[in-house]
Structure formats: C-alpha cells, structure tokens
Motif scaffolding. Structure first.
Motif, PDB file in Angstrom:
ATOM      1  N   CYS A 485       0.846  -1.196   0.000  1.00  0.00           N
ATOM      2  CA  CYS A 485       0.000   0.000   0.000  1.00  0.00           C
ATOM      3  C   CYS A 485       0.877   1.240   0.000  1.00  0.00           C
ATOM      4  CB  CYS A 485      -0.890  -0.031   1.241  1.00  0.00           C
ATOM      5  SG  CYS A 485      -1.674   1.526   1.645  1.00  0.00           S
ATOM      6  N   MET A 486       0.533   2.184  -0.881  1.00  0.00           N
ATOM      7  CA  MET A 486       1.188   3.486  -0.858  1.00  0.00           C
ATOM      8  C   MET A 486       0.085   4.517  -0.777  1.00  0.00           C
ATOM      9  SD  MET A 486       3.868   2.607  -3.862  1.00  0.00           S
ATOM     10  CE  MET A 486       4.565   4.217  -4.083  1.00  0.00           C
ATOM     11  N   VAL A 487       0.177   5.371   0.210  1.00  0.00           N
ATOM     12  CA  VAL A 487      -0.871   6.379   0.355  1.00  0.00           C
ATOM     13  C   VAL A 487      -0.215   7.729   0.617  1.00  0.00           C
ATOM     14  CG1 VAL A 487      -1.217   5.721   2.781  1.00  0.00           C
ATOM     15  CG2 VAL A 487      -2.959   7.038   1.627  1.00  0.00           C
ATOM     16  N   GLY A 514      -2.751  18.720   7.387  1.00  0.00           N
ATOM     17  CA  GLY A 514      -2.178  17.440   7.791  1.00  0.00           C
ATOM     18  C   GLY A 514      -1.854  16.653   6.537  1.00  0.00           C
ATOM     19  N   ARG A 515      -0.705  16.000   6.520  1.00  0.00           N
ATOM     20  CA  ARG A 515      -0.373  15.167   5.359  1.00  0.00           C
ATOM     21  C   ARG A 515       0.283  13.884   5.836  1.00  0.00           C
ATOM     22  NH1 ARG A 515       4.572  15.556   1.133  1.00  0.00           N
ATOM     23  NH2 ARG A 515       3.912  13.823  -0.172  1.00  0.00           N
ATOM     24  N   GLN A 516      -0.054  12.776   5.202  1.00  0.00           N
ATOM     25  CA  GLN A 516       0.606  11.503   5.477  1.00  0.00           C
ATOM     26  C   GLN A 516       1.054  10.886   4.165  1.00  0.00           C
ATOM     27  OE1 GLN A 516      -2.724   9.782   7.781  1.00  0.00           O
ATOM     28  NE2 GLN A 516      -1.247   9.520   9.425  1.00  0.00           N
ATOM     29  N   ASN A 517       2.292  10.418   4.149  1.00  0.00           N
ATOM     30  CA  ASN A 517       2.856   9.759   2.971  1.00  0.00           C
ATOM     31  C   ASN A 517       3.463   8.450   3.473  1.00  0.00           C
ATOM     32  OD1 ASN A 517       3.800   9.422   0.332  1.00  0.00           O
ATOM     33  ND2 ASN A 517       5.764  10.408   0.792  1.00  0.00           N
ATOM     34  N   ILE A 518       2.814   7.334   3.156  1.00  0.00           N
ATOM     35  CA  ILE A 518       3.167   6.063   3.798  1.00  0.00           C
ATOM     36  C   ILE A 518       3.291   4.964   2.747  1.00  0.00           C
ATOM     37  CG2 ILE A 518       2.336   4.285   5.415  1.00  0.00           C
ATOM     38  CD1 ILE A 518       0.759   6.568   6.802  1.00  0.00           C
ATOM     39  N   THR A 519       4.302   4.142   2.896  1.00  0.00           N
ATOM     40  CA  THR A 519       4.433   2.933   2.080  1.00  0.00           C
ATOM     41  C   THR A 519       4.508   1.758   3.045  1.00  0.00           C
ATOM     42  OG1 THR A 519       5.648   4.125   0.396  1.00  0.00           O
ATOM     43  CG2 THR A 519       5.834   1.730   0.356  1.00  0.00           C
ATOM     44  N   SER A 520       3.680   0.755   2.829  1.00  0.00           N
ATOM     45  CA  SER A 520       3.623  -0.340   3.785  1.00  0.00           C
ATOM     46  C   SER A 520       3.420  -1.659   3.048  1.00  0.00           C
ATOM     47  CB  SER A 520       2.458  -0.081   4.751  1.00  0.00           C
ATOM     48  OG  SER A 520       2.244  -1.179   5.582  1.00  0.00           O
ATOM     49  N   GLY A 540       6.853   5.804   6.793  1.00  0.00           N
ATOM     50  CA  GLY A 540       5.941   6.900   6.505  1.00  0.00           C
ATOM     51  C   GLY A 540       6.376   8.195   7.146  1.00  0.00           C
ATOM     52  N   GLU A 541       5.812   9.252   6.602  1.00  0.00           N
ATOM     53  CA  GLU A 541       6.045  10.577   7.160  1.00  0.00           C
ATOM     54  C   GLU A 541       4.693  11.229   7.388  1.00  0.00           C
ATOM     55  OE1 GLU A 541       9.714  12.925   5.465  1.00  0.00           O
ATOM     56  OE2 GLU A 541       8.770  11.762   3.880  1.00  0.00           O
ATOM     57  N   THR A 542       4.586  11.994   8.472  1.00  0.00           N
ATOM     58  CA  THR A 542       3.376  12.751   8.778  1.00  0.00           C
ATOM     59  C   THR A 542       3.778  14.190   9.086  1.00  0.00           C
ATOM     60  OG1 THR A 542       2.251  10.807   9.675  1.00  0.00           O
ATOM     61  CG2 THR A 542       1.417  12.946  10.379  1.00  0.00           C
ATOM     62  N   TRP A 543       3.061  15.120   8.487  1.00  0.00           N
ATOM     63  CA  TRP A 543       3.258  16.537   8.782  1.00  0.00           C
ATOM     64  C   TRP A 543       1.929  17.074   9.316  1.00  0.00           C
ATOM     65  CZ3 TRP A 543       4.851  14.042   4.464  1.00  0.00           C
ATOM     66  CH2 TRP A 543       6.175  14.206   4.023  1.00  0.00           C
ATOM     67  N   PHE A 544       2.010  17.959  10.282  1.00  0.00           N
ATOM     68  CA  PHE A 544       0.795  18.597  10.782  1.00  0.00           C
ATOM     69  C   PHE A 544       1.133  20.030  11.190  1.00  0.00           C
ATOM     70  CE2 PHE A 544      -2.162  19.984  13.975  1.00  0.00           C
ATOM     71  CZ  PHE A 544      -3.370  19.641  13.393  1.00  0.00           C
TER      72      PHE A 544
END
Ligand SMILES: *[C@@H]1O[C@H](CO)[C@@H](O)[C@H](O)[C@H]1NC(C)=O
Ligand SMILES: *[C@@H]1O[C@H](CO)[C@@H](O)[C@H](O)[C@H]1NC(C)=O
Ligand SMILES: *[C@@H]1O[C@H](CO)[C@@H](O)[C@H](O)[C@H]1NC(C)=O
Ligand SMILES: *[C@@H]1O[C@H](CO)[C@@H](O)[C@H](O)[C@H]1NC(C)=O
Ligand SMILES: *[C@@H]1O[C@H](CO)[C@@H](O)[C@H](O)[C@H]1NC(C)=O
Ligand SMILES: *[C@@H]1O[C@H](CO)[C@@H](O)[C@H](O)[C@H]1NC(C)=O
Ligand SMILES: *[C@@H]1O[C@H](CO)[C@@H](O)[C@H](O)[C@H]1NC(C)=O
Ligand SMILES: *[C@@H]1O[C@H](CO)[C@@H](O)[C@H](O)[C@H]1NC(C)=O
Ligand SMILES: *[C@@H]1O[C@H](CO)[C@@H](O)[C@H](O)[C@H]1NC(C)=O
Ligand SMILES: *[C@@H]1O[C@H](CO)[C@@H](O)[C@H](O)[C@H]1NC(C)=O
Ligand SMILES: *[C@@H]1O[C@H](CO)[C@@H](O)[C@H](O)[C@H]1NC(C)=O
Ligand SMILES: *[C@@H]1O[C@H](CO)[C@@H](O)[C@H](O)[C@H]1NC(C)=O
Length: 593
Positions: A485-487, A514-520, A540-544
C-alpha cells in the motif's frame, strides 16, 4: 475490493499460541493533532464520565449519568479519552452521546500482543449549555471477542476537565442545542441514524426568537461503505468476473451528505475520506493512526437564512441523507450501500430583545450537481477467441453550488443573512490485475461563506492511493496473502469554524494542514493478523501544522508536528509552538510505469 481485508480479519481461524502478556511499556499509538490548549495546569475541576471495558459489546453501550461539577465555575470543557488494549482486534467505531446529542465520534487503533495505549484530548466548549444539566452519557463501542483469534478488549476512560477561561470578546455559546438524531437515549442506545435504511428525520419546533442557527453534521461510511472513496459505479461491479475478491463495491466513489429542511436542500458535505486503522493495509496505521481517526470531522451549515420558516412556531423536519453518483438515474443521483452512521445537532442563539424574530423570504439558488464520467475497459482476446477485461480505468468529476439568502431584523436595522457553498470533486481510478491492483487519485474541494464573518472558508482533500494485493486464487480469506500500500493524502482546512466563532471561542480564521505519505507491506496468514511479523514493513512521514485565533489566554495560536515512522516505531518526532511548511500531496503517481 479493498474491504476484503476486513472479511479476512473476521473469517480467519486462529491456532493460538501461548497467551503472552508482557509487562513491557505499552506502545503509544497517536494521531497528529493540535492540543486544544497550551497548558492543562489551570484545571479547576475534573471528573471521570466514562470508565468501561468493552469486550463483547455489540448492542451493549456504556450508559451512565453525567452530573455537572458542583462548586466549580467554568467556561471551557475538555474531554480526555484514554484507553488500553492488548491482543488482536479490529478497529472499532465509537460514539459519545449526551442524551440524544452526539458529542464525539472516534475510532480505535489496532492493538498488539504486548499492548497499546492511546489518548486524545478534545475541546467540547461549544456544547457548554448542555454541560450544566444532569443527563445520560452513552458511549457505544461495539467490540467482539471470539475466544481464540480476536482477544483484544478496549479499556476506555473519559475524563472531563473544566477550566474557567476568560474569553476576550465575550463567551457566547449556543443557548439551546437540538438533536437531529433518532432520539433513543431513553433506551440506553446511541441516537445515530443508520442510513440509507432509516428516514433520518427529526421534527423540531423551535423558539420564535432565534438570532443565529447552525447545524453540525457528523457522518461516516462504515461496513460496506468503509471504502466508498475507492468504489466504482454500480454498473461496473462485475468487470473482473474471475477476481478472487468477488464483485467490486458499487455506488461510485462520490458521496454527498445532505441536510434538508422541510424537504428543501439547506447544505451539503462532500466528506473527508477517513481511513480507519485496519483500512486497506492494517500495517500502515500504527503507531500513527490516519488523519482524523480519533476525532472524526463534523461539517457545519449556517441555517440562519431559514429563520422566517424556523421561527413560525410550527414543527419543521430536518432530514439527513447520503447519496452517490448513479449514471442510470435522470439526475445522476442514487442511493448508497450499508451503512452511513449520521447524526446532527442544531445550535441556536436567541435574540432576547424580541419575542419573535423578524426575517425576510428565503431565496434559494442552486446549480448542479453536474457530473462528468468517462470509463475505459482494457481487454485481451485469448487464442480461442474469448475476451477478458484486463484493466478498468475511469474518471468522475462533479461540481455543485448552492446559495440561500434572506434578511433578518436587528436592533440596528435589517441585515442580509446568507449561506453559500461551492464544491468540486474529481476521482481518477485504474484497476488492473483482476482488481487486485488499484490506483485512486481524488481531490475534494469546497468553499463556504456565511455572514458571521467576511471570510470565505476553504478545504481541499487530495488522496492518492495505490494498493496491490497478492492473494490465493481461492480468495483472501484464511489463505496467506499480502498487500503493498502506498498512500499520500492531505487534509487542508482554512477558514472560520462557525460554532467556535459564534460561541466566542475563536475570533478569527484558523488553518490546519495534515499530510501523510506512507508505504507499507503487510502479510497475513492463519495465525498473524495483527501485523507485527518481521516481514511487515512500513515507512511513513506525517506533517501537521496549525494556526488559529483563540479568544482565551491558554489557547494555541501556532503548533506543528513532524513525524517519521518505521514499522511500529517512531524514528523522528519534532513538535513546536510554531507552524511548519507542509509539502503537497503528489496528486497522481504512475506506479506501474
Ligand atoms: C489524558 O489521560 C492520560 C492517561 O491515560 C494522561 O497520560 C494524560 O496526561 C491525560 N491528558 C490530560 C490533558 O489530562
Ligand atoms: C481499566 O483501566 C482503568 C484505568 O486505567 C484501571 O483502573 C482498570 O484496572 C482497568 N481494568 C482492567 C480490567 O484492566
Ligand atoms: C430510528 O431507528 C429505527 C431502528 O433502526 C428505524 O427503524 C427508524 O426509522 C429510525 N428513525 C428515523 C426517524 O430515522
Ligand atoms: C415528522 O413529521 C411528519 C409529518 O407530521 C411525520 O409524518 C413523521 O412521522 C415525523 N417524523 C418523526 C421522526 O417524528
Ligand atoms: C467486462 O466488463 C464489463 C463492464 O463491467 C462487463 O459488463 C463484462 O461482463 C466484463 N467481461 C467479462 C468477461 O468479465
Ligand atoms: C413579549 O411578549 C410579552 C408577553 O406577551 C409582552 O409583555 C412583551 O411586551 C413582548 N415584548 C416585545 C419586545 O414585544
Ligand atoms: C478460452 O481461453 C481462456 C483463457 O485461456 C479460458 O479461461 C477459457 O475457459 C477458454 N474458453 C473456452 C471456451 O475454451
Ligand atoms: C448596533 O450598533 C451599535 C453601535 O454601532 C453596536 O455597538 C452594536 O453592537 C450593534 N448591535 C448589533 C446587534 O449589531
Ligand atoms: C491502467 O493501468 C494499465 C496497466 O498498468 C495501463 O496499461 C493503463 O494505461 C492504465 N490506464 C490509465 C488510464 O492510466
Ligand atoms: C500489480 O502490482 C504489482 C506490485 O506493485 C506489480 O508488480 C504488478 O506488475 C502489477 N500488475 C498489474 C497487471 O498491474
Ligand atoms: C512519499 O513517499 C514516496 C514513496 O515512499 C517517496 O518516494 C516520496 O519521496 C515521498 N514524498 C515525500 C515528499 O516525502
Ligand atoms: C504466519 O507467519 C508468522 C510470521 O511470519 C509465522 O511465525 C507463522 O509460523 C506463520 N503461520 C503459518 C500457519 O504459516
């Protein structure tokens, strides 16, 4: 098709190992969000309003009594929900009601064998007029423990914290709050409507001297509608007849939540695509849950332009509906699947100088919704001449505006009162590999304006999602499989919060990104459903970032957090009382080259 992972988790049979109970410190699982205040040290009183262990709790909510704190002067009220869980469990949706009014909708993270803890603090000061009354508290968290596989109970505590903040321009919370819900608290059940089955109607007879009125709507797609944003139009659900996932989910990836007053459209919400913590790839949402998972967003509609109707002393119907795109109907609007949990509250401010509000006729101007749908099916002809579908790609765009205008007399003369909304939406999808691979790229944006301030509020929700399942031809259930999954997605909100602004809690605009960029990559088999096996990988990275205009000294003006996660661990965490720049979600990927 994404929802099959849920089926998998329900149907898998477990060979139990030993009951490992570690004394290790529980893993903290959290949502990136701004705290509601800079300090909690100035609390003037506190009390626990919910304390309950949810085991087999379908149809068995916690029901208690809220008693206002005595000998304690307060303005601000904050709730702290904290909980623990250990074992294996799904994400669960939970609803907090005071009598028939929904106060908070939240969802749970998924536990691990060694245990998790989470907490979230929410300001509920907009409900201040309810908080002086003794009433029922209902917290519904339907959970199921089946002995061997699903073992995780949720031990939940909700504490109310009271503060006596001074508000710089006066503290003016709504004087009355009316439930637009199923009114079932007397039976100790949450009053939420279950759409599309329920009528979603509440008939209200209101005070005749209303000055301002705002409806706050809470709506979430669950069950067959959990992944509505990745669904296909209903006539395409059998595109991949040999898919191990079975038919695709229908009703399109477009949803509109509607508020109707006496059958007339008063406001709409094109909702934020919540991804719950077992959604698409359960490995992607721990230790950082998806945006808004602990605090599902509400949408507010200013209904002040309807006062000439609402203040006539008669009963009026307030109805909530959820619809999708349907190419087979005349207006392209159709029903949705099961189910949407929806409820709303009407917040009312009174004009004490008059017995009856003087308001003018209601002017309604609508345009749309207009839709633009295009689809393409890639096919393959085998040597014996049989045709099969290899890919299905489509785009669906929508646009709509509405404008409700009237006038209202004030002590200073007559003024215009209005509510304007403009929304646009586009979703582009590509399904290949018998629907095991799917790319979704969507942007929902909206702007709205009411005369409470001269600010136009805006939101943008870009979502880019890729998932690729590797499952046995017999289907995903019980058999081992995996998902990549890539989101990459964001929630961008900028403007005036109607309820907080009318209440004097905020005096200007606020901005949240808010942003999330995740590969799982997540594997499962008969025994592993909680995703902590060593071959599960998540990065993943999360920015807020947040900036606001609170009207009280302890309010937060700026806040930010940047997080990087690797598997179940946080590898970078920077928090500050300043804003940060959040890079944009990449609107579309060319994953398959
Ligand atoms: C909320 O409760 C948790 C206990 O689980 C505690 O650690 C945290 O400090 C509390 N937050 C506030 C603001 O009181
Ligand atoms: C649930 O949590 C509360 C508060 O932390 C604690 O006092 C209680 O012992 C816990 N109950 C169980 C069954 O673990
Ligand atoms: C309230 O809930 C019941 C049971 O789900 C349902 O039959 C009824 O239609 C609902 N009422 C409204 C007004 O939607
Ligand atoms: C609302 O009023 C209408 C018209 O009187 C009635 O048919 C309907 O049953 C009422 N609905 C509820 C939920 O009270
Ligand atoms: C291909 O897709 C179309 C549209 O969904 C469907 O009607 C048709 O039955 C599919 N063909 C096969 C062989 O599955
Ligand atoms: C409101 O109604 C009361 C009772 O009928 C009356 O005495 C009063 O004068 C009215 N006030 C206004 C502002 O019309
Ligand atoms: C034709 O070939 C396809 C793919 O190889 C196969 O699934 C199908 O059963 C064959 N049809 C006939 C009529 O032999
Ligand atoms: C009416 O005008 C006065 C003087 O400009 C102002 O102080 C007051 O806030 C106004 N009242 C309303 C209800 O707008
Ligand atoms: C969908 O994916 C297939 C397979 O990768 C590709 O051939 C096709 O061009 C894609 N369609 C669109 C519209 O991107
Ligand atoms: C499906 O996704 C996998 C993993 O990303 C990729 O290797 C494969 O080429 C994709 N297949 C198709 C037909 O798109
Ligand atoms: C988002 O994630 C992708 C895949 O891991 C990566 O290539 C990209 O650099 C990331 N973007 C940002 C801005 O971090
Ligand atoms: C499932 O996966 C786990 C972790 O890789 C492994 O320890 C376990 O033996 C597997 N179970 C089965 C039945 O293959």
């Amino acid at each position: 098709m994404l929802s099959f992972i849920v089926l998998l988790l329900i149907a898998t049979v477990l060979v139990v190992g030993s009951d490992e109970r570690h004394e290790d410190k529980a893993l903290e699982v959290f949502q990136a969000a701004n705290p509601p205040r800079k300090t909690f040290d100035d609390v003037v009183c506190r009390q626990t309003i919910v304390q309950h262990v949810f085991e087999n709790s379908y149809g068995a909510p916690f029901a208690g009594t809220y008693t206002p704190p005595h000998y304690c002067d307060f303005t601000t009220v904050v709730l702290n929900l904290s909980a623990t869980s250990q074992g294996r469990q799904h994400d669960r949706l939970a609803l907090l009601y005071f009598n028939d009014v929904e106060i908070w909708r939240t969802s749970t993270p998924t536990p691990t064998q060694s245990g998790i803890h989470w907490s979230y603090v929410k300001d509920i000061t907009i409900f201040r007029s309810l908080l002086d009354r003794e009433q029922k508290v209902i917290f519904d968290l339907p959970n199921a423990i089946d002995g061997n596989l699903y073992t995780g109970a949720f031990n939940v505590t909700i504490e109310a914290l009271y503060f006596n903040d001074e508000y710089q321009s006066g503290f003016t919370p709504a004087e009355e709050i009316f439930a637009i819900s199923n009114l079932t608290s007397a039976q100790n059940t949450p009053s939420v409507f279950n759409l599309p089955g329920d009528s979603g109607v509440a008939n209200l007879t209101l005070p005749r001297n209303i000055k301002n009125a705002v409806v706050s709507i809470m709506a979430s797609g669950n069950g067959a509608e959990e992944f509505w944003f990745a669904n296909v139009p209903s006539e395409y659900t059998d595109t991949f007849s040999t898919s191990p996932l079975g038919p695709l989910s229908g009703h399109s990836p477009f949803r509109e939540v509607q508020l109707l007053i006496d059958g007339q459209l008063a406001g709409i919400s094109w909702p934020f695509p919540i991804i719950f913590t077992t959604g698409i790839d359960p490995g992607a949402w721990r230790p950082i849950v998806g945006l808004n998972a602990y605090d599902l967003p509400s949408f507010e509609v200013d209904v002040t332009p309807w006062l000439s109707l609402l203040c006539d002393g008669q009963a009026h119907s307030f109805q909530l509906q959820v619809v999708g795109y349907d190419s087979l109907t005349q207006d392209n609007i159709g029903t949705v699947g099961d189910n949407w949990w929806v409820s709303a509250s009407l917040f009312v401010w009174l004009d004490h100088a008059v017995n009856e509000t003087e308001a003018g006729p209601i002017n309604k101007v609508h345009s749309g919704p207009t839709f633009d749908f295009e689809a393409f099916i890639g096919t393959e002809i085998s040597s014996n001449g049989s045709v099969s579908n290899t890919s299905f790609s489509f785009s669906l765009a929508a646009e709509r505006s509405l404008s409700i205008t009237s006038t209202r007399a004030t002590t200073n003369g007559t003024r215009v009162v209005s509510w304007h909304q403009h929304l646009s939406y586009i979703s582009i999808q590509n399904l290949t590999n018998s629907a095991l691979n799917q790319t979704t790229s969507a942007v929902t944006s909206g702007s709205h304006y009411s005369d409470v301030s001269d600010v136009v509020s805006r939101y943008v929700y870009p979502l880019t999602l890729y998932s690729s399942y590797d499952v046995s031809p017999e289907g995903p259930v019980i058999h081992p499989g995996s998902v990549l999954c890539m989101v990459d997605r964001s929630a961008i909100d900028d403007g005036v919060n109607l309820l907080q602004f009318y209440s004097g809690v905020e005096v200007g605009t606020k901005s949240l990104v808010g942003r999330q960029n995740i590969t799982s990559k997540y594997y499962w088999n008969d025994t592993i459903v909680e995703g902590t096996g060593s071959n599960n990988k998540c990065n993943g990275e999360t920015w807020f970032t947040y900036s606001g205009a609170p009207a009280f000294a302890a309010g937060v003006k700026e806040y930010s957090r940047y997080l990087r996660e690797s598997d179940d661990a946080i590898v970078a965490d920077q928090q500050a009382w300043t804003t940060i720049v959040v890079p944009n979600t990449i609107p579309i990927w060319d994953v398959e080259g």
